[in-house]
Design a protein around this motif. Structure first.
Motif, PDB file in Angstrom:
ATOM      1  N   ASN A 205       0.825  -1.210   0.000  1.00 40.97           N
ATOM      2  CA  ASN A 205       0.000   0.000   0.000  1.00 40.97           C
ATOM      3  C   ASN A 205       0.856   1.256   0.000  1.00 40.97           C
ATOM      4  O   ASN A 205       0.525   2.242  -0.673  1.00 40.97           O
ATOM      5  CB  ASN A 205      -0.930  -0.004   1.214  1.00 40.97           C
ATOM      6  CG  ASN A 205      -2.190  -0.820   0.996  1.00 40.97           C
ATOM      7  OD1 ASN A 205      -3.112  -0.381   0.332  1.00 40.97           O
ATOM      8  ND2 ASN A 205      -2.209  -2.023   1.537  1.00 40.97           N
TER       9      ASN A 205
ATOM     10  N   ARG B  17      -0.365   5.134  -0.851  1.00 38.81           N
ATOM     11  CA  ARG B  17      -1.504   5.267   0.059  1.00 38.81           C
ATOM     12  C   ARG B  17      -1.035   5.575   1.478  1.00 38.81           C
ATOM     13  O   ARG B  17      -0.017   5.074   1.934  1.00 38.81           O
ATOM     14  CB  ARG B  17      -2.345   3.983   0.067  1.00 38.81           C
ATOM     15  CG  ARG B  17      -2.905   3.608  -1.295  1.00 38.81           C
ATOM     16  CD  ARG B  17      -3.865   2.420  -1.182  1.00 38.81           C
ATOM     17  NE  ARG B  17      -4.309   2.015  -2.523  1.00 38.81           N
ATOM     18  CZ  ARG B  17      -3.783   1.011  -3.198  1.00 38.81           C
ATOM     19  NH1 ARG B  17      -2.808   0.288  -2.665  1.00 38.81           N
ATOM     20  NH2 ARG B  17      -4.230   0.704  -4.394  1.00 38.81           N
TER      21      ARG B  17
ATOM     22  N   PRO C  87      -6.860   2.130   5.426  1.00 40.15           N
ATOM     23  CA  PRO C  87      -6.489   3.394   4.786  1.00 40.15           C
ATOM     24  C   PRO C  87      -6.760   4.563   5.734  1.00 40.15           C
ATOM     25  O   PRO C  87      -7.706   4.527   6.534  1.00 40.15           O
ATOM     26  CB  PRO C  87      -7.401   3.448   3.556  1.00 40.15           C
ATOM     27  CG  PRO C  87      -7.852   2.040   3.342  1.00 40.15           C
ATOM     28  CD  PRO C  87      -7.914   1.410   4.689  1.00 40.15           C
TER      29      PRO C  87
END
Length: 346
Positions: free
Chosen positions: A124, A129, A146
């Protein structure tokens, strides 16, 4: 070069995927002066290899002695629920571990972090992210999710929460040589970097991995980029057709830094164009920086990139730079001897 936290987590992931035991150490609290801020991490492999740091080196040496050397006094376990430890509680201990006067820090040890979770986190982060990592203190179980915004590390009786990923974004207009140096420095400073250049002859030679390369017209890229208060936009092409419209779009955003490369004369001409042809005023152009960078006598592309990156970080960190470091001021007082070319900043 990548962001330090990502590099540490990637190394730790590789150790664990290879079946090696390893320790993840996080600075969770500090009192007084501390060599590393809260949230700093390091990884320690069973063979004594280290990635990252939590001090100037003395605490790392102590951890190696206690974790990676069999039979060491006060040895750390190789499997356990997470544990807390304090360094620098006494003056003698602070001196022993090279901590500043009065400095104390508290660490959290995670023993053998899960390899699958680390691989997911690194994947990620590689995708740009922002990720929240929560560690359950009772057993070390990790939850990933997230994150919408960067948050300070938090710890209580049940869990540790830390955020990893690019806290800030940089959009560079132009894919020339200096953009490569600036993009590289921005990456290892923790920025997610986008470079925009519709000119194939410039972007064809781009060689910095980890940077998103956009090919649309710069003003369209700025619009799609949606600069926020954690964004900066820097124009480096010297081409008004590319720079001016992009800067106009950026000036309408809350970006914390907006700037353009060029001499005092070029920047003066740019400001005049924006006023005469695009309805800007001196007040509306207050956010536009130019010449960009701080004055360090830079003349080569890498030196100029250092100058620009230093100014970006100063603005980001809320540091008011003295007027003697302002490029335009120095050049106005020193005249033509302050720089050798029209592109020189810093």
């Amino acid at each position: 070069m990548e962001n330090l936290d990502t590099a540490v987590l990637r190394t730790l992931r590789d150790w664990r995927l290879a079946g090696q035991q390893a320790l993840l150490v996080t600075v969770v609290r500090t009192w007084g002066s501390s060599p590393r801020p809260v949230g700093s991490i390091m990884a320690l492999c069973e063979d004594g290899s280290v990635a990252g740091s939590v001090s100037g080196g003395c605490i790392e040496d102590d951890l190696i002695a206690r974790y990676a050397r069999p039979g060491a006094a006060d040895a750390l376990p190789h499997s356990s629920a997470p544990q807390f430890a304090k360094y620098g509680v006494s003056a003698d201990e602070a001196h022993r571990f090279g901590l500043p006067c009065g400095g104390t820090l508290e660490l959290l040890y995670e023993f053998d972090p899960d390899a699958t979770s680390l691989a997911e986190l690194v994947a990620n982060l590689d995708a740009g992210r922002l990720m929240r990592r929560q560690v359950r203190l009772a057993d070390g179980h990790v939850t990933l999710a997230p994150a919408d915004a960067r948050a300070e590390l938090s710890v209580d009786d049940t869990q540790l929460t830390n955020t990893f990923g690019p806290e800030y974004r940089m959009l560079i207009i132009g894919a020339g040589q200096m953009s490569e140096y600036l993009a590289t420095m921005a990456l290892f400073s923790g920025f997610a970097v986008t470079v925009c250049d519709p000119r194939e002859e410039y972007r064809g030679g781009w060689s910095v991995p980890g940077v998103h390369l956009a090919t649309d017209m710069p003003d369209d890229v700025v619009t799609a980029f949606k600069p926020d208060k954690r964004s900066c936009v820097i124009a480096l092409t010297h081409d008004p057709k590319l720079d001016d419209l992009a800067l106009l779009e950026a000036l309408g955003s809350p970006a914390f830094y907006i700037g353009a490369l060029g001499s005092r004369r070029n920047n003066g001409a740019r400001r005049q164009r924006l006023i005469e042809h695009f309805g800007q005023t001196e007040d509306s152009l207050q956010k536009l920086r130019g010449p960009v960078g701080i004055y360090i006598g830079s003349k080569t592309p890498p030196e100029i990139a250092v100058s620009v990156m230093a100014e970006v970080l100063a603005v980001k960190n809320g540091v008011a730079l003295p007027r003697e470091m302002d490029v335009a001021h120095v050049k106005s007082t020193q005249g033509a001897t302050a720089g050798a070319s029209a592109c020189v900043v810093g």
